[in-house]
Write an enzyme that holds these catalytic residues in place. Sequence first.
Site, short mmCIF file in Angstrom:
data_model
loop_
_atom_site.label_atom_id
_atom_site.label_comp_id
_atom_site.label_asym_id
_atom_site.label_seq_id
_atom_site.Cartn_x
_atom_site.Cartn_y
_atom_site.Cartn_z
N GLY A 81 0.79 -1.24 0.00
CA GLY A 81 0.00 0.00 0.00
C GLY A 81 0.81 1.28 0.00
O GLY A 81 0.37 2.27 0.57
N ASP A 118 10.58 -1.31 9.03
CA ASP A 118 11.46 -0.29 8.45
C ASP A 118 10.91 0.27 7.15
O ASP A 118 11.00 1.47 6.89
CB ASP A 118 12.90 -0.81 8.31
N ASP A 143 11.13 -9.54 11.54
CA ASP A 143 12.52 -9.45 11.06
C ASP A 143 13.43 -8.76 12.07
O ASP A 143 14.65 -8.92 12.02
CB ASP A 143 12.59 -8.69 9.73
N HIS A 286 5.06 -18.48 6.71
CA HIS A 286 4.18 -17.56 7.44
C HIS A 286 3.70 -18.10 8.79
O HIS A 286 3.08 -17.35 9.55
CB HIS A 286 2.99 -17.17 6.56
O1 F6P Z 1 8.84 -8.50 6.72
C1 F6P Z 1 8.18 -9.54 7.32
C2 F6P Z 1 8.14 -10.74 6.43
O2 F6P Z 1 7.45 -11.77 7.11
C3 F6P Z 1 9.51 -11.23 5.93
O3 F6P Z 1 10.21 -11.93 6.93
C4 F6P Z 1 9.11 -12.03 4.72
O4 F6P Z 1 10.14 -12.12 3.77
C5 F6P Z 1 7.97 -11.23 4.17
O5 F6P Z 1 7.43 -10.48 5.23
C6 F6P Z 1 6.87 -12.04 3.53
O6 F6P Z 1 5.94 -11.18 2.99
P1 F6P Z 1 4.56 -11.63 2.39
O7 F6P Z 1 3.57 -11.65 3.52
O8 F6P Z 1 4.24 -10.57 1.38
O9 F6P Z 1 4.73 -12.98 1.79
#
Ligand code: F6P
Length: 363
Positions: A81, A118, A143, A286
């Site tokens: 977003g 960040d 992270d 996730h």
């Molecule tokens: O920044 C958090 C995070 O979980 C990272 O560790 C990972 O690479 C990314 O987001 C995954 O993002 P998405 O939910 O878009 O798959």
Amino acid sequence: MATRKRIGILTSGGDCAGLNAVIRAVVFRAVHGHGWEVIGIRRGTLGLMSRPPDVIALSLDMFSGQVLRMGGTLIGTTNRGNPFAFPMPDGTIVDRSEEVYAGYRALGLHGLIVLGGDGSFGILARLVAEGGLDVVGIPKTIDNDVPFTENAIGFISAVNIATEALDRLQTTAASHSRIMILEVMGRDAGHIALAAGIAGGADIILIPEIPYTTDALARKIQEIETGWDRDFALVIVAEGCKTEDGSAVTIADAQGRPRFGGIGHYLADRLGQATGWESRFTILGHVQRGGSPATTDRVLGAAFGVRAVDLIDEQAFGRVVVWQNRRVADIPLDEVAGIHRNVEVDGPLMTTARGLGISFGDE
Ligand code: F6P
């Protein structure tokens, strides 16, 4: 009669465990402590771009039950977003920041609390500079790469999950005499891999900050086999680690955008070939972002939420709450924005890990 103050809260970027604990703390402090009203803005800045703005009134009674204990975020989030470069359905990229400013003004907010990592703080600093939003930031990201704070919300919960995964992999590794490789999240930072690797008894920890060689990894496996008379090994690798020749390992999503994923598979093949040991890999993914928050994330969430509301009361805008030396503090958003905190390769946890004999594949 004086109007009741109204503040907003939104969650931005990837979700994590502990966000609802922060939202609860904000509502408790704002309503109990100051007699204010709290508006939850749905799906991050997308809620401010909607017309009318997509919001939900947050009342104390909504938090009487399970919410503190729940993963995810009650008010939704997005990591797609960026209002300054918004991807439209027709494929064009559009600057929608004016819509965010208009949505913010339409709500009549006396301040906005933003939970972000960040990436979100970089966008937020620009919204503040160009749109004059009155914001306070709260760091959240598994992270843990937000600078100047020892921990961001969600990190410890993710580390607990990765540690539990190593616990479970250890027994099957031992039963089958295998190398088990666990791939964890963290983008370009190795904080999750380092902390969980120490906690979960990994023999090898690979992080993006330290290049490795297969030869060094094979030597470590050899040492385990001949020196320690052990026939299994545990490896944890951060998703942002590259191949030995320095190529990023990514997969494309349905829209063709690259995402991290696959370094565990690559390593299982390399290590299997180099050592002759059977190797398996697990991508934790996730799972690290879900489930009930760890106690430390709840405590941190409470401290951050209360302090963020009090900063609005003090009209101390453009600041981010941080955790330093066992207490909550706050620093200017401009100092945080755009900075990415990596693992210090000579830092204290690295010394601990090397002291345990854990290999980083570099010697
Ligand atoms: O920044 C958090 C995070 O979980 C990272 O560790 C990972 O690479 C990314 O987001 C995954 O993002 P998405 O939910 O878009 O798959």
